[in-house]
Design an enzyme around this catalytic site. Structure first.
Site, PDB file in Angstrom:
ATOM      1  N   LEU A  28      -0.195   3.982   0.832  1.00 12.80           N
ATOM      2  CA  LEU A  28      -0.401   4.879   2.354  1.00 12.80           C
ATOM      3  C   LEU A  28      -0.718   6.658   1.752  1.00 12.80           C
ATOM      4  CD1 LEU A  28       2.052   4.083   5.206  1.00 12.80           C
ATOM      5  CD2 LEU A  28      -0.726   2.816   4.629  1.00 12.80           C
ATOM      6  N   VAL A  44     -26.352  18.376   0.488  1.00 12.41           N
ATOM      7  CA  VAL A  44     -27.142  16.853  -0.240  1.00 12.41           C
ATOM      8  C   VAL A  44     -27.004  17.490  -2.186  1.00 12.41           C
ATOM      9  CG1 VAL A  44     -29.411  15.734  -0.928  1.00 12.41           C
ATOM     10  CG2 VAL A  44     -27.833  16.442   1.526  1.00 12.41           C
ATOM     11  N   ASN A  63      -2.432   6.994 -11.750  1.00 12.09           N
ATOM     12  CA  ASN A  63      -2.105   5.973 -10.723  1.00 12.09           C
ATOM     13  C   ASN A  63      -3.250   4.107 -11.247  1.00 12.09           C
ATOM     14  OD1 ASN A  63      -2.366   5.800  -8.095  1.00 12.09           O
ATOM     15  ND2 ASN A  63      -4.430   5.532  -8.162  1.00 12.09           N
ATOM     16  N   TYR A  71     -12.784   7.567 -12.894  1.00 10.61           N
ATOM     17  CA  TYR A  71     -13.090   6.593 -12.399  1.00 10.61           C
ATOM     18  C   TYR A  71     -13.463   5.810 -12.634  1.00 10.61           C
ATOM     19  CZ  TYR A  71     -13.855   3.523  -8.872  1.00 10.61           C
ATOM     20  OH  TYR A  71     -14.372   2.337  -7.705  1.00 10.61           O
ATOM     21  N   SER A 131     -16.216  -2.040 -10.253  1.00  9.40           N
ATOM     22  CA  SER A 131     -17.350  -1.361  -9.860  1.00  9.40           C
ATOM     23  C   SER A 131     -18.470  -0.505 -10.457  1.00  9.40           C
ATOM     24  CB  SER A 131     -16.539   0.306  -9.365  1.00  9.40           C
ATOM     25  OG  SER A 131     -17.242   1.525 -10.141  1.00  9.40           O
ATOM     26  N   ASP A 165       0.458  -1.078   0.420  1.00 11.80           N
ATOM     27  CA  ASP A 165      -0.213   0.055   0.457  1.00 11.80           C
ATOM     28  C   ASP A 165       1.272   1.509   0.333  1.00 11.80           C
ATOM     29  OD1 ASP A 165      -3.167   0.520   1.479  1.00 11.80           O
ATOM     30  OD2 ASP A 165      -1.607   2.190   0.771  1.00 11.80           O
ATOM     31  N   LYS A 171     -10.628   6.648  -6.542  1.00 10.84           N
ATOM     32  CA  LYS A 171     -11.702   5.952  -6.722  1.00 10.84           C
ATOM     33  C   LYS A 171     -12.521   7.294  -6.023  1.00 10.84           C
ATOM     34  CE  LYS A 171     -12.868   5.266  -1.918  1.00 10.84           C
ATOM     35  NZ  LYS A 171     -13.979   5.570  -1.376  1.00 10.84           N
ATOM     36  N   ARG A 179     -28.777   5.108  -4.758  1.00 13.40           N
ATOM     37  CA  ARG A 179     -27.714   3.726  -4.148  1.00 13.40           C
ATOM     38  C   ARG A 179     -27.545   2.407  -4.168  1.00 13.40           C
ATOM     39  NH1 ARG A 179     -26.293   7.693  -8.022  1.00 13.40           N
ATOM     40  NH2 ARG A 179     -24.334   8.530  -8.172  1.00 13.40           N
ATOM     41  N   LYS A 185     -12.076   1.879 -14.555  1.00 14.34           N
ATOM     42  CA  LYS A 185     -12.164   0.410 -14.028  1.00 14.34           C
ATOM     43  C   LYS A 185     -12.663  -0.456 -15.348  1.00 14.34           C
ATOM     44  CE  LYS A 185     -12.118   0.816  -9.563  1.00 14.34           C
ATOM     45  NZ  LYS A 185     -10.481   0.086  -9.184  1.00 14.34           N
TER      46      LYS A 185
HETATM   47  C1  WQD Z   1     -23.057   8.964  -2.878  1.00 12.80           C
HETATM   48  C2  WQD Z   1     -23.762  10.096  -2.957  1.00 12.80           C
HETATM   49  C3  WQD Z   1     -24.542  11.739  -4.139  1.00 12.80           C
HETATM   50  C4  WQD Z   1     -20.830  13.932  -0.566  1.00 12.80           C
HETATM   51  C5  WQD Z   1     -18.964   5.482  -5.105  1.00 12.80           C
HETATM   52  C6  WQD Z   1     -17.732   5.330  -4.899  1.00 12.80           C
HETATM   53  C7  WQD Z   1     -17.016   4.458  -5.792  1.00 12.80           C
HETATM   54  C8  WQD Z   1     -17.955   3.305  -6.783  1.00 12.80           C
HETATM   55  C9  WQD Z   1     -19.219   3.610  -6.155  1.00 12.80           C
HETATM   56  C10 WQD Z   1     -16.753   1.398  -5.446  1.00 12.80           C
HETATM   57  C11 WQD Z   1     -24.415  10.771  -4.663  1.00 12.80           C
HETATM   58  C12 WQD Z   1     -24.274  12.004  -3.024  1.00 12.80           C
HETATM   59  C13 WQD Z   1     -22.080  12.444  -1.477  1.00 12.80           C
HETATM   60  C14 WQD Z   1     -21.837  14.790  -0.338  1.00 12.80           C
HETATM   61  C15 WQD Z   1     -23.551  14.358  -1.486  1.00 12.80           C
HETATM   62  N1  WQD Z   1     -17.361   2.774  -5.014  1.00 12.80           N
HETATM   63  N2  WQD Z   1     -23.553  13.054  -1.677  1.00 12.80           N
HETATM   64  N3  WQD Z   1     -22.891  15.156  -0.602  1.00 12.80           N
HETATM   65  O1  WQD Z   1     -20.509   8.790  -6.394  1.00 12.80           O
HETATM   66  O2  WQD Z   1     -21.771   6.852  -6.082  1.00 12.80           O
HETATM   67  O3  WQD Z   1     -19.251   6.422  -5.735  1.00 12.80           O
HETATM   68  O4  WQD Z   1     -19.597   4.273  -5.364  1.00 12.80           O
HETATM   69  O5  WQD Z   1     -16.251   1.646  -6.516  1.00 12.80           O
HETATM   70  O6  WQD Z   1     -15.581   4.239  -5.728  1.00 12.80           O
HETATM   71  O7  WQD Z   1     -17.541   6.624  -4.632  1.00 12.80           O
HETATM   72  O8  WQD Z   1     -20.931   7.869  -4.043  1.00 12.80           O
HETATM   73  O9  WQD Z   1     -20.450   8.651  -1.649  1.00 12.80           O
HETATM   74  O10 WQD Z   1     -19.487  10.091  -3.267  1.00 12.80           O
HETATM   75  O11 WQD Z   1     -21.866   9.790  -3.475  1.00 12.80           O
HETATM   76  O12 WQD Z   1     -25.120  14.399  -2.040  1.00 12.80           O
HETATM   77  O13 WQD Z   1     -20.921  15.399   0.771  1.00 12.80           O
HETATM   78  O14 WQD Z   1     -23.964  10.798  -2.346  1.00 12.80           O
HETATM   79  O15 WQD Z   1     -24.441  13.152  -4.884  1.00 12.80           O
HETATM   80  O16 WQD Z   1     -25.389  10.734  -4.965  1.00 12.80           O
HETATM   81  P1  WQD Z   1     -20.663   7.039  -5.532  1.00 12.80           P
HETATM   82  P2  WQD Z   1     -20.245   9.126  -2.993  1.00 12.80           P
END
Ligand code: WQD
Length: 346
Positions: A29, A225, A96, A146, A121, A27, A81, A239, A150
């Site tokens: 880090l 949000v 990366n 991102y 993903s 890793d 990610k 999600r 993938k």
């Molecule tokens: C989730 C929801 C945002 C932050 C993640 C991983 C990615 C992949 C897929 C594995 C969205 C909303 C977020 C905030 C918000 N997983 N949000 N305010 O974008 O679905 O991607 O899952 O590979 O690696 O990052 O996840 O947690 O960023 O967002 O409203 O401050 O929360 O708009 O609808 P995302 P997230």
């Protein structure tokens, strides 16, 4: 295991150790701390070997594989990610995420280790037209760099397996056949029940859950949000949130599937719960499971976000014998316990 000090990696190390595996972590880090190794040991009673390695450096990666040339399998987590961040710094993501994968594959070939679990993903699906997504759902254009890294990674692995098969057909194959499982994660959240390991974002969290827990802890003033004008029941994006411990367990099931011996080549699995929750659902779950009132404000959409996605995870259940079991409230409650532990409150 690459990226084993990270959020999903550390939980998977614990799960593997508890299932009798010996784990070596590489890793850099960049998005984790070396102290995670201490906490893994506190949970499992075994200290994994840990080496700080920048896998995007071919020389450093090959040197690591020269030293650790006896691996039975590799789980490749190491990658940047964050959806939003990848829109801002795409070249870092391509350099990366792709270079690290290419270097790891070269290191595996040189040590004739051909069993790989790849961290893919759900972002490879982009915004699916039909929900829930199965592994046969076409991969649309990813909504962010991102997700594109993938998709590219999955294509590299597909080509690698095909190349081996062509050589094998001509009786020119060298070494063992490739066995590769690409696990398409949905949204991992939550933390180990001990509260000793969890999500440790560097700086301002990009992901929803750590932003929620840091807001509740008073580190952030309020949660923004990102949009409530989507075509969903409450207007906020949906999600498939999955407990990180359920996700960790899927990796052990994947390894065991490949150890059985009758699998060769490459396969893909959706690792999700099959349930879709909106941002407001997660906020309500957090408030319900912790008793905290969350300060949040609706603002504009975030570039790179899709509207809604959740998994059909039946293939993983049927073939890997894996199924998610933890509820959304268990996810949000465990995330809060981890946040409180981080602040030394428990
Ligand atoms: C989730 C929801 C945002 C932050 C993640 C991983 C990615 C992949 C897929 C594995 C969205 C909303 C977020 C905030 C918000 N997983 N949000 N305010 O974008 O679905 O991607 O899952 O590979 O690696 O990052 O996840 O947690 O960023 O967002 O409203 O401050 O929360 O708009 O609808 P995302 P997230």
């Amino acid at each position: 295991m690459t990226g084993g000090c990270g959020f999903i990696g550390s939980h998977t190390v614990v799960e593997l150790q508890q299932q009798g595996y010996t784990v070596v972590i590489a890793d850099n880090l960049s998005n984790s701390l070396a102290s995670v190794v201490d906490n893994i040991e506190k949970i499992s009673g075994q200290r994994p070997v840990f080496e700080q390695v920048d896998l995007s450096s071919r020389q450093a990666c090959l040197q690591f594989f020269n030293i650790h040339s006896d691996a039975d399998a590799v789980i490749h987590f190491a990658a940047a990610k964050a959806v939003g961040e990848s829109v801002r710094i795409p070249l870092h993501y391509y350099r990366n995420n792709i270079d690290s994968l290419l270097n790891v594959l070269e290191g595996m070939e040189k040590s004739d280790c051909r069993t790989l679990v790849f961290s893919s993903s759900c972002t490879v699906y982009g915004q699916p037209k039909k929900l829930p997504v199965t592994e046969k759902t076409p991969r649309l254009a990813a909504n962010c760099p991102y997700g594109n890294t993938k998709q590219i990674a999955e294509d590299i692995l597909t080509d690698l397996v095909h190349a081996y098969r062509v050589k094998a057909a001509a009786k020119e194959a060298v070494g063992k056949p490739w066995k590769i499982l690409a696990l398409r994660y949905f949204n991992p959240i939550g933390a180990h029940p001990s509260g000793l390991i969890g999500e440790l974002p560097n700086g301002v969290p990009g992901n929803l859950m750590p932003f929620i827990t840091q807001t509740a802890a008073g580190i952030r003033e309020k949660l923004m949000v990102f949009g409530n004008d989507y075509n969903t029941p409450d207007g906020t994006p949906i999600r498939d949130y999955i407990h990180v411990c359920d996700l960790a367990a899927a990796h052990v099931c994947a390894l065991k599937h490949m150890e059985k011996g009758d699998f060769e080549g490459m396969d893909f699995f959706n690792i999700g719960t099959g349930c879709g929750y909106s941002v407001l659902d997660v906020i309500k779950s957090f408030e319900r499971s912790t008793g905290c009132k969350l300060n949040y404000e609706i603002t504009t959409r975030r570039e790179g976000d899709i509207e809604q996605i959740w998994a059909n995870a039946e293939k993983a259940e049927k073939i890997l014998g894996w199924k998610a079991s933890r509820t959304l409230d268990e996810m949000t409650r465990s995330a809060w316990k981890w946040q409180q532990n981080l602040q030394g409150k428990i």
